[in-house]
Every structure is written in structure tokens, then in C-alpha cells.
Enzyme design. Sequence first.
Site, mmCIF file in Angstrom:
data_model
loop_
_atom_site.group_PDB
_atom_site.id
_atom_site.type_symbol
_atom_site.label_atom_id
_atom_site.label_comp_id
_atom_site.label_asym_id
_atom_site.label_seq_id
_atom_site.Cartn_x
_atom_site.Cartn_y
_atom_site.Cartn_z
ATOM 1 N N PHE A 183 -0.297 18.115 -34.278
ATOM 2 C CA PHE A 183 -1.060 17.808 -35.385
ATOM 3 C C PHE A 183 -0.123 18.367 -36.561
ATOM 4 C CE2 PHE A 183 -4.483 16.160 -33.336
ATOM 5 C CZ PHE A 183 -5.195 15.659 -34.161
ATOM 6 N N CYS A 218 -3.939 15.519 -51.315
ATOM 7 C CA CYS A 218 -4.661 14.309 -51.163
ATOM 8 C C CYS A 218 -5.101 13.793 -52.294
ATOM 9 C CB CYS A 218 -6.197 14.742 -50.435
ATOM 10 S SG CYS A 218 -6.927 13.209 -49.969
ATOM 11 N N CYS A 251 -14.092 11.956 -52.049
ATOM 12 C CA CYS A 251 -14.323 12.601 -50.924
ATOM 13 C C CYS A 251 -15.074 13.784 -50.932
ATOM 14 C CB CYS A 251 -13.011 12.264 -49.875
ATOM 15 S SG CYS A 251 -13.502 13.012 -48.241
ATOM 16 N N CYS A 273 -15.159 16.598 -47.343
ATOM 17 C CA CYS A 273 -14.082 17.079 -46.466
ATOM 18 C C CYS A 273 -14.230 18.454 -45.944
ATOM 19 C CB CYS A 273 -12.550 16.957 -47.361
ATOM 20 S SG CYS A 273 -11.194 17.420 -46.503
ATOM 21 N N ASP A 274 -13.995 18.685 -44.794
ATOM 22 C CA ASP A 274 -13.947 20.224 -44.285
ATOM 23 C C ASP A 274 -12.417 20.633 -44.045
ATOM 24 O OD1 ASP A 274 -13.249 18.628 -42.029
ATOM 25 O OD2 ASP A 274 -15.019 19.237 -40.790
ATOM 26 N N THR A 275 -11.435 20.241 -44.378
ATOM 27 C CA THR A 275 -10.096 20.561 -44.167
ATOM 28 C C THR A 275 -9.396 21.313 -45.397
ATOM 29 O OG1 THR A 275 -10.069 18.673 -42.599
ATOM 30 C CG2 THR A 275 -8.116 19.672 -43.183
ATOM 31 N N HIS A 305 -13.548 18.363 -30.486
ATOM 32 C CA HIS A 305 -12.880 19.634 -30.831
ATOM 33 C C HIS A 305 -13.474 20.815 -31.263
ATOM 34 C CE1 HIS A 305 -12.305 17.315 -34.248
ATOM 35 N NE2 HIS A 305 -12.079 18.423 -35.160
#
Length: 231
Positions: free
Chosen positions: A29, A35, A50, A53-55, A225
Site C-alpha cells: 500500500f 485529499c 467526506c 474518513c478514518d485514515t 483487515h
Amino acid sequence: MADTKSYRVKEIFYTLQGEGAQSGRPAVFCRFSKCNLWNGRESSRASAICDFCDTDFIGTDGQNGGIYTADALAHKISEQWPTETRSSDNAGIPYVVCTGGEPLLQLDEDVIEAFHQQGFEVAIETNGTLRVPKGVDWVCLSPKGKSDIVVTECDELKLVYPQPDALPSRFESIQAKHRYLQPMDLTALESAGLIASDQKSASTVRETLNYCLQHPQWKLSLQTHKWLGID
């Protein structure tokens, strides 16, 4: 190939793809910084297109993060792939997933070609608001909110569900080999105080499952994951 442009990368790591049509496949990855639908700061989450988002995609301070040229980035990604498998007749094709943030803010034909020269199949996960450069081998389109989508063909349409401004019916015209609904993880919204603490992600799983049963052109995608406790 021009080697003067630089690419800002949050992190690079080797793992299993946990979602969608390629779920379970070993992959490197490459998470690009930045973003165009949220700046990544909690103070602006509520007003973002958005907001779930959890990133973490801010900066270059993650695992193997940094500022790279195309060739340097390709070599760093190649270093993550198990070297002993490359000499095997039954070796899997090296696979890199370009994600973010939004990778198409930076990903271009130069870096795609550099990945190909290292023997990698190149996949992207994009929100669909920017054109896809030539050479990408697998396109996963994941629309967010009320954003304007310019990508009309993809290998995989993966829609986080439910999104009031991005209902499945809105994307019927998208040409996709696979269509997935992925239950929204409410953890980030709960942590930000945007939803009540008694709202649970299990409820979105049930809602998504029911929608797929009623609309069988959609398949269920789960974030395996997270269940496995891997990146």
C-alpha cells in the site's frame, strides 16, 4: 522519464488487501498525502464532503513516508515485496495499491511507469473526482458524498453505505465489473461527536446486508483487515 517531480507519501507498507474484489491479496500500500474532500483536520470534519474518513493522510511521517521522485518511490515500494518470491515460477504478480487521501492528486503516468518497470501491477482507490491517468491496471472507484464524479468506468465500484448524498441509485450509470457496498464504520464520527455514542457500526452492517439482499447487483464488502488487526 522526467525525474524532477516529487511525490508526498504518508506511508508505504506490505499487507493483505482487506476490502472488495481483491480482498485477501498480498499488496504493497502506498498512501499518498492530501485529499480534496477533507483536509484531514478534525476541526473541519463536520463541514467536509467526506466526514467519515478514518485514515490519517496528513504529512509524510508514517512508515516509509517521505518525499520521493518517481524512481525512488518505485524502488522503495519494490523493497517491501518479498524478494524470495520473485525467483519462483509460481510467484504472484507484485501488486501496489495507490491510496490516500486522494492518490490522483499526485499519481501520474511517470510514477505509474516507474511502478511497472519494477514489475508491479498498479491499482488505485479513488473518490472519482479526478481523471485516471493511462496505465493503471485496476481502478477501485469509491464515491463520497455530493462530490462530482468524472470517472465513469472502473473495475470495481465500492460504495460506503449508507451515505445520504451518495445512494447506490445515483451510480447506476457507472460501468463497473464489480459492485460492492461497504458498511460505514461509525468510529470516526462517534469520536468527533457527530453522532450519538449509542449508534453502532453493527447497525450499518445490517442495513448494508439488507440492501444487498434486496438489490442483488450489489455485493457486500467487509473491512476484513480490521477484524484481523492488520493495517
